[in-house]
Design a protein around this motif. Structure first.
Motif, PDB file in Angstrom:
ATOM      1  N   HIS A 229       0.838  -1.203   0.000  1.00  0.00           N
ATOM      2  CA  HIS A 229       0.000   0.000   0.000  1.00  0.00           C
ATOM      3  C   HIS A 229       0.872   1.253   0.000  1.00  0.00           C
ATOM      4  CE1 HIS A 229       0.847   0.723   4.256  1.00  0.00           C
ATOM      5  NE2 HIS A 229       0.460  -0.506   4.556  1.00  0.00           N
ATOM      6  N   SER A 230       0.270   2.348  -0.412  1.00  0.00           N
ATOM      7  CA  SER A 230       0.988   3.627  -0.463  1.00  0.00           C
ATOM      8  C   SER A 230       1.339   4.087   0.942  1.00  0.00           C
ATOM      9  CB  SER A 230       0.111   4.683  -1.146  1.00  0.00           C
ATOM     10  OG  SER A 230      -1.104   4.852  -0.405  1.00  0.00           O
ATOM     11  N   LEU A 231       2.304   4.986   1.019  1.00  0.00           N
ATOM     12  CA  LEU A 231       2.685   5.553   2.312  1.00  0.00           C
ATOM     13  C   LEU A 231       1.888   6.823   2.576  1.00  0.00           C
ATOM     14  CD1 LEU A 231       6.566   5.065   2.186  1.00  0.00           C
ATOM     15  CD2 LEU A 231       4.807   3.530   3.107  1.00  0.00           C
ATOM     16  N   LEU A 232       1.644   7.095   3.845  1.00  0.00           N
ATOM     17  CA  LEU A 232       0.888   8.281   4.216  1.00  0.00           C
ATOM     18  C   LEU A 232       1.773   9.521   4.226  1.00  0.00           C
ATOM     19  CD1 LEU A 232      -1.250   6.960   7.231  1.00  0.00           C
ATOM     20  CD2 LEU A 232      -1.950   7.183   4.834  1.00  0.00           C
ATOM     21  N   THR A 233       1.186  10.627   3.838  1.00  0.00           N
ATOM     22  CA  THR A 233       1.835  11.933   3.980  1.00  0.00           C
ATOM     23  C   THR A 233       0.924  12.817   4.826  1.00  0.00           C
ATOM     24  OG1 THR A 233       0.784  13.066   2.108  1.00  0.00           O
ATOM     25  CG2 THR A 233       2.704  11.675   1.618  1.00  0.00           C
ATOM     26  N   GLY A 234       1.426  14.008   5.169  1.00  0.00           N
ATOM     27  CA  GLY A 234       0.592  14.982   5.848  1.00  0.00           C
ATOM     28  C   GLY A 234      -0.383  15.612   4.868  1.00  0.00           C
ATOM     29  N   PRO A 235      -1.291  16.452   5.352  1.00  0.00           N
ATOM     30  CA  PRO A 235      -2.333  17.029   4.485  1.00  0.00           C
ATOM     31  C   PRO A 235      -1.803  17.868   3.334  1.00  0.00           C
ATOM     32  CG  PRO A 235      -2.349  18.047   6.673  1.00  0.00           C
ATOM     33  CD  PRO A 235      -1.457  16.858   6.752  1.00  0.00           C
ATOM     34  N   GLN A 236      -0.576  18.415   3.466  1.00  0.00           N
ATOM     35  CA  GLN A 236       0.014  19.201   2.386  1.00  0.00           C
ATOM     36  C   GLN A 236       0.991  18.378   1.554  1.00  0.00           C
ATOM     37  OE1 GLN A 236      -1.382  22.158   2.028  1.00  0.00           O
ATOM     38  NE2 GLN A 236      -2.507  21.716   3.923  1.00  0.00           N
ATOM     39  N   GLY A 237       0.995  17.059   1.765  1.00  0.00           N
ATOM     40  CA  GLY A 237       1.911  16.207   1.026  1.00  0.00           C
ATOM     41  C   GLY A 237       3.274  16.084   1.686  1.00  0.00           C
ATOM     42  N   GLU A 238       3.417  16.662   2.872  1.00  0.00           N
ATOM     43  CA  GLU A 238       4.708  16.592   3.567  1.00  0.00           C
ATOM     44  C   GLU A 238       4.915  15.205   4.165  1.00  0.00           C
ATOM     45  OE1 GLU A 238       1.819  18.121   6.774  1.00  0.00           O
ATOM     46  OE2 GLU A 238       2.012  18.103   4.586  1.00  0.00           O
ATOM     47  N   ALA A 239       6.170  14.863   4.404  1.00  0.00           N
ATOM     48  CA  ALA A 239       6.490  13.551   4.974  1.00  0.00           C
ATOM     49  C   ALA A 239       5.826  13.424   6.340  1.00  0.00           C
ATOM     50  CB  ALA A 239       7.996  13.379   5.092  1.00  0.00           C
ATOM     51  N   LEU A 240       5.126  12.315   6.531  1.00  0.00           N
ATOM     52  CA  LEU A 240       4.423  12.109   7.790  1.00  0.00           C
ATOM     53  C   LEU A 240       5.331  11.484   8.840  1.00  0.00           C
ATOM     54  CD1 LEU A 240       1.468  12.577   8.712  1.00  0.00           C
ATOM     55  CD2 LEU A 240       1.074  10.155   8.332  1.00  0.00           C
ATOM     56  N   LEU A 269      -9.092   5.342   2.818  1.00  0.00           N
ATOM     57  CA  LEU A 269      -8.103   6.366   2.473  1.00  0.00           C
ATOM     58  C   LEU A 269      -7.103   5.827   1.448  1.00  0.00           C
ATOM     59  CD1 LEU A 269      -7.520   9.293   3.462  1.00  0.00           C
ATOM     60  CD2 LEU A 269      -5.785   8.302   4.963  1.00  0.00           C
ATOM     61  N   GLY A 270      -6.968   6.545   0.335  1.00  0.00           N
ATOM     62  CA  GLY A 270      -6.051   6.120  -0.713  1.00  0.00           C
ATOM     63  C   GLY A 270      -6.670   5.184  -1.733  1.00  0.00           C
ATOM     64  N   SER A 271      -7.979   4.942  -1.615  1.00  0.00           N
ATOM     65  CA  SER A 271      -8.662   4.069  -2.575  1.00  0.00           C
ATOM     66  C   SER A 271      -9.535   4.914  -3.488  1.00  0.00           C
ATOM     67  CB  SER A 271      -9.523   3.029  -1.837  1.00  0.00           C
ATOM     68  OG  SER A 271     -10.740   3.602  -1.402  1.00  0.00           O
ATOM     69  N   SER A 272     -10.123   4.246  -4.481  1.00  0.00           N
ATOM     70  CA  SER A 272     -11.026   4.946  -5.405  1.00  0.00           C
ATOM     71  C   SER A 272     -12.436   5.051  -4.830  1.00  0.00           C
ATOM     72  CB  SER A 272     -11.081   4.188  -6.737  1.00  0.00           C
ATOM     73  OG  SER A 272     -11.526   2.850  -6.541  1.00  0.00           O
ATOM     74  N   LEU A 290      -9.224  -4.526  -1.869  1.00  0.00           N
ATOM     75  CA  LEU A 290      -7.808  -4.186  -1.925  1.00  0.00           C
ATOM     76  C   LEU A 290      -7.408  -3.611  -3.279  1.00  0.00           C
ATOM     77  CD1 LEU A 290      -5.242  -4.379  -0.126  1.00  0.00           C
ATOM     78  CD2 LEU A 290      -4.716  -6.518  -1.319  1.00  0.00           C
ATOM     79  N   SER A 291      -8.036  -4.100  -4.342  1.00  0.00           N
ATOM     80  CA  SER A 291      -7.652  -3.658  -5.685  1.00  0.00           C
ATOM     81  C   SER A 291      -8.049  -2.206  -5.966  1.00  0.00           C
ATOM     82  CB  SER A 291      -8.288  -4.575  -6.738  1.00  0.00           C
ATOM     83  OG  SER A 291      -9.700  -4.449  -6.736  1.00  0.00           O
ATOM     84  N   SER A 292      -8.863  -1.611  -5.089  1.00  0.00           N
ATOM     85  CA  SER A 292      -9.288  -0.226  -5.309  1.00  0.00           C
ATOM     86  C   SER A 292      -8.249   0.785  -4.820  1.00  0.00           C
ATOM     87  CB  SER A 292     -10.625   0.039  -4.598  1.00  0.00           C
ATOM     88  OG  SER A 292     -10.460   0.049  -3.189  1.00  0.00           O
ATOM     89  N   PHE A 293      -7.186   0.304  -4.178  1.00  0.00           N
ATOM     90  CA  PHE A 293      -6.169   1.217  -3.655  1.00  0.00           C
ATOM     91  C   PHE A 293      -5.119   1.511  -4.712  1.00  0.00           C
ATOM     92  CE2 PHE A 293      -8.242  -0.360   0.044  1.00  0.00           C
ATOM     93  CZ  PHE A 293      -8.215   0.704   0.927  1.00  0.00           C
ATOM     94  N   GLY A 294      -4.554   2.721  -4.630  1.00  0.00           N
ATOM     95  CA  GLY A 294      -3.574   3.148  -5.620  1.00  0.00           C
ATOM     96  C   GLY A 294      -2.175   3.220  -5.043  1.00  0.00           C
ATOM     97  N   ALA A 295      -1.234   3.562  -5.913  1.00  0.00           N
ATOM     98  CA  ALA A 295       0.176   3.593  -5.522  1.00  0.00           C
ATOM     99  C   ALA A 295       0.631   4.973  -5.064  1.00  0.00           C
ATOM    100  CB  ALA A 295       1.030   3.159  -6.717  1.00  0.00           C
TER     101      ALA A 295
END
Length: 440
Positions: A229-240, A269-272, A290-295
């Protein structure tokens, strides 16, 4: 049978990033009627603490992510030694003695030549006499797994078809010089022995997965279905990663976040799929794909949890919060009315305390200067409690007759005087809960 695992290290508290991994593996197992294993990766005796192992279990139980069995890597060291010996016997394990400084120089030299900084396998050329001399000089070396230099391919459950050239990756160190088994060997050995069929983890593990596939095959195990799964960032795209220390599950719990609010957000979160509040785990499982999540990196904003938490509370019956209401000192005969009044006007359970303080002790009146004389006259017309369901209507009618005020000019100053707030529940419901007469 479908078998998944969540494998935290008990070296700290679980945070939102860990939760995503735990939840995905839990839901895959539960949807398939399979087994969910909690595995504590505690091979590091200095950093692993029992208090963190206990906290991990408490946090998962708070969320309702129950496991079918628990395993501790610290209890399986003999098994890892057996696996290491199997790799030695197959010619896939070798001892290397370079110091960190020597390895760093090798990496820099390769980078300066425009080549990938991959370990050069110089240790394979050492004679037994040279190894003995190095051991005497430096102590035991590290043990590296010898990769087959071929393409490692798999179909990832989220990222799709992946292919990594093993020649572009250094032979991984599986045992440190002090004898500690590292994650890669212990994890592979566990997955093989426990029959793990599906592994979901963060996309930062993709290269690990490539090497682990070869180790699994070398040990004669079945390769699980991997998904990253993708990694989380902060709301502005900053490293979490720098903020994860403040986003532990127990921190969120202390802030009043409700379990189903957190699970509902993390399950989408992070899915379609749109984020929707699930009523219970069954509803959450039914909508999981699971297949609805993106990279792409996924933005996480802790503030998104509070509207969801408010909606959870709005839908709860009194029975679900009876202990919390009683702890405030609300009389049993007022509990139902109190909860019905406040549940649409709170974000977290802790907000109830301010409301009961208002009802029990009164609130500082919020009065505009232009309304002060009007409010004083109105309060003179209000009898002492107890108040009934019709008390608000009777009082405002009396005030209207006495002052001629009506509409917003009548009701708003009285609301502000009684509650100290400009908004809130219906005043007809508020007044019967007041234990003291409002004062200017």
């Amino acid at each position: 049978m479908t078998t998944t695992r969540f494998a935290p290290s008990p070296t700290g508290y679980i945070h939102v990033g860990n939760l995503r991994t735990a939840l995905f593996n839990y839901m895959i197992a539960r949807k398939a009627g399979g087994t969910f294993i909690l595995r504590l990766d505690d091979t590091d005796p200095e950093r692993s603490k029992q208090e963190y192992a206990d906290a991990i279990q408490e946090d998962l139980e708070w969320l309702g992510l129950t496991w079918d069995r628990i395993e501790r890597q610290s209890a399986r060291l003999d098994r890892y030694e057996e696996a290491a010996q199997t790799l030695r016997d197959k010619g896939r394990f070798y001892e290397a003695f370079e110091t960190p400084t020597e390895l760093d120089l090798k990496r820099k030299k390769l980078l300066n030549m425009g080549r990938p900084p991959v370990y050069d396998r110089a240790a394979l050329d050492l004679s037994d006499e040279q190894k003995a001399a190095l051991r005497a000089e430096r102590g035991n070396g590290v043990w590296r797994f010898k990769l087959d230099h071929e393409r490692i391919e798999w179909t990832d459950g989220i990222l799709g078809d992946l292919s990594i050239d093993a020649a572009s990756v250094s032979d991984p160190v599986l045992i440190r010089g002090d004898g500690q088994f590292l994650y890669t060997l212990a994890s592979v050995c566990d997955d093989v022995d426990f029959g793990v069929t599906h592994v979901v983890r963060g996309s930062d593990h993709v290269t690990n997965t490539a090497t682990q596939i070869q180790i699994i095959q070398a040990l004669g195990g079945a390769v699980p279905a991997f998904a990253h799964h993708s990694l989380l960032t902060g709301p502005q795209g900053e490293a979490l990663s720098k903020r994860l220390g403040t986003l532990s599950l127990r921190d969120l719990r202390a802030q009043g976040v409700e379990p189903m609010a957190l699970l509902s957000l993390m399950a989408r979160l992070g899915s379609s799929q749109p984020i929707e509040l699930a009523r219970d785990m069954d509803e959450l499982l039914a909508g999981f794909d699971l297949s609805s999540f993106g990279a792409a990196p996924t933005k996480f904003d802790v503030n998104d949890l509070f509207p969801l938490t408010a909606r959870v509370l709005h839908d709860l019956p009194l029975s679900a919060v009876a202990d919390d209401v009683a702890a405030l000192g609300v009389p049993a005969d007022k509990a139902e009315a109190f909860w019905n009044v406040v549940r649409e006007n709170i974000t977290v359970k802790a907000d109830m305390a301010a409301w009961w303080d208002l009802f029990a002790n009164g609130a500082p009146a919020l009065v505009d200067d232009a309304d002060r004389e009007f409010v004083a006259q109105a309060l003179d017309l209000l009898p002492a409690p107890p108040y009934a369901a019709d008390s608000w209507a009777n009082w405002t009618a009396a005030v209207k007759d006495a002052t001629g005020r009506k509409g917003k000019g009548l009701f708003m100053p009285l609301r502000k005087a009684v509650t100290g707030r400009e908004r809130g529940p219906e005043m007809a419901d508020v007044l019967p809960l007041l234990q003291v007469k409002p004062q200017l």
